[in-house]
Design a protein around this motif. Structure first.
Motif, PDB file in Angstrom:
ATOM      1  N   SER A  94       0.796  -1.229   0.000  1.00  0.00           N
ATOM      2  CA  SER A  94       0.000   0.000   0.000  1.00  0.00           C
ATOM      3  C   SER A  94       0.828   1.278   0.000  1.00  0.00           C
ATOM      4  O   SER A  94       0.277   2.362  -0.188  1.00  0.00           O
ATOM      5  N   LEU A  95       2.137   1.171   0.219  1.00  0.00           N
ATOM      6  CA  LEU A  95       2.978   2.361   0.295  1.00  0.00           C
ATOM      7  C   LEU A  95       4.036   2.349  -0.801  1.00  0.00           C
ATOM      8  O   LEU A  95       4.614   1.305  -1.098  1.00  0.00           O
ATOM      9  N   PHE A  96       4.280   3.500  -1.397  1.00  0.00           N
ATOM     10  CA  PHE A  96       5.327   3.589  -2.414  1.00  0.00           C
ATOM     11  C   PHE A  96       6.365   4.628  -2.002  1.00  0.00           C
ATOM     12  O   PHE A  96       6.104   5.525  -1.207  1.00  0.00           O
ATOM     13  N   ASN A  97       7.533   4.478  -2.569  1.00  0.00           N
ATOM     14  CA  ASN A  97       8.657   5.348  -2.269  1.00  0.00           C
ATOM     15  C   ASN A  97       8.569   6.632  -3.088  1.00  0.00           C
ATOM     16  O   ASN A  97       8.574   6.598  -4.314  1.00  0.00           O
ATOM     17  N   THR A  98       8.501   7.774  -2.420  1.00  0.00           N
ATOM     18  CA  THR A  98       8.498   9.057  -3.132  1.00  0.00           C
ATOM     19  C   THR A  98       9.901   9.455  -3.581  1.00  0.00           C
ATOM     20  O   THR A  98      10.059  10.388  -4.363  1.00  0.00           O
ATOM     21  N   ASN A  99      10.898   8.764  -3.060  1.00  0.00           N
ATOM     22  CA  ASN A  99      12.316   9.072  -3.276  1.00  0.00           C
ATOM     23  C   ASN A  99      12.717  10.405  -2.655  1.00  0.00           C
ATOM     24  O   ASN A  99      13.693  11.028  -3.073  1.00  0.00           O
TER      25      ASN A  99
END
Length: 293
Positions: free
Chosen positions: A111-116
């Motif tokens: 459910s979570l992604f890396n914004t970098n």
């Protein structure tokens, strides 16, 4: 034929080696600077946030990654997972086997992604390098063409690494969930169209914010790559300015279409040019639904 194409971009994972080998890491530490914030240059939502810095510093974290909730638009982006030994790791789509892509893209499971958007504790980074040598990140094999502007040029592999992968190398590394306003990437002309439109405004403190007049927080845009993939092709077809998108929820353009000024798109819009010659959307047009040119 073109020496400018005879190199391999190493990816942003090269940050740590460049940071160390250039001497910049030592210089900053000697100046008493303990923390660094780094982000992708194409993320127009990234910026210094004192509350995040305060959280990072007060918890004495060695490494912190900003994450946000995945949406259908983020299915191919890097997401967070947890190793069987308990530590966090970053998984990129290029590291995923084709048979596992469906599971990789499941936004309910991941459910979570890396914004970098990354926060680095510089003394902790220096200690890691002194202990283990230069930061060793997983290699990513990306299929490209020799000339990115020419899809008919020879296929090549780009070998790169991702700076967010370092999260697995720092004991005590953490993630912090941030609002979507911290993530406005412009990686393709599809993204650029939305950013240039009236969907977004600049706040008084020069931050990009969603226009409150928008009928939807998200918009799905597909521009025909044969005509809009390069910035030159994009600009040539929106010389009069990009259309109004505050009332638009999705846009698909197939074929060569030039837009004159003051065009308004509403709802779900599908514009198709079935001819080989360029067609024009006239100034002042209001379009909803499907338009066949």
């Amino acid at each position: 034929e073109n020496p400018h194409l005879e190199w391999n971009p190493p990816g942003h994972g090269d940050l740590y080696m460049a940071f160390s080998e250039s001497g910049l890491l030592d210089d900053l530490i000697q100046q008493g600077i303990r923390y660094a914030f780094v982000s992708n240059c194409d993320n127009l939502g990234a910026g210094m946030d004192e509350s995040l810095l305060g959280y990072f510093a007060s918890h004495e974290l060695p490494f912190m990654m900003e994450v946000s909730t995945r949406t259908p638009a983020d299915m191919k982006g890097g997401h967070l997972a947890r190793h069987k030994e308990g530590y966090l790791l970053l998984r990129e789509s290029a590291q995923c086997h084709k048979k596992e892509m469906e599971a990789f893209s499941n936004i309910a499971s991941y459910s979570l992604f890396n914004t970098n958007n990354l926060w680095l504790n510089l003394p902790a980074l220096k200690e890691n390098i002194n202990t283990h040598g230069l930061i060793k990140l997983p290699m990513i094999l990306n299929v490209k063409t020799l000339d990115p502007r020419d899809h008919n040029s020879p296929p090549v592999y780009q070998i790169e690494s991702a700076m967010g992968s370092a999260i697995s190398l720092f004991k005590g590394a953490a993630v912090v969930k941030v609002p979507r306003t911290r993530f406005f990437p412009v990686k393709k002309c599809n993204d650029l169209l939305a950013i240039r439109s009236d969907r977004y405004l600049l706040s008084e403190d020069q931050k990009l914010v969603l226009n409150p007049r928008c009928i939807s927080d998200e918009i799905k845009i597909h521009l025909d790559p044969d005509f809009y993939e390069t910035i030159e092709g994009f600009d040539d077809r929106f010389k009069g300015g990009v259309p109004s998108l505050v009332d638009c929820t999705s846009l698909s353009i197939r074929g060569d279409v030039l837009f004159e000024k003051d065009v308004t798109l509403k709802g779900q819009v599908n514009i198709v040019n079935r001819h080989s010659d360029q067609k024009v959307v006239k100034a002042g047009s209001v379009i909803s639904g499907e338009l066949i040119l």
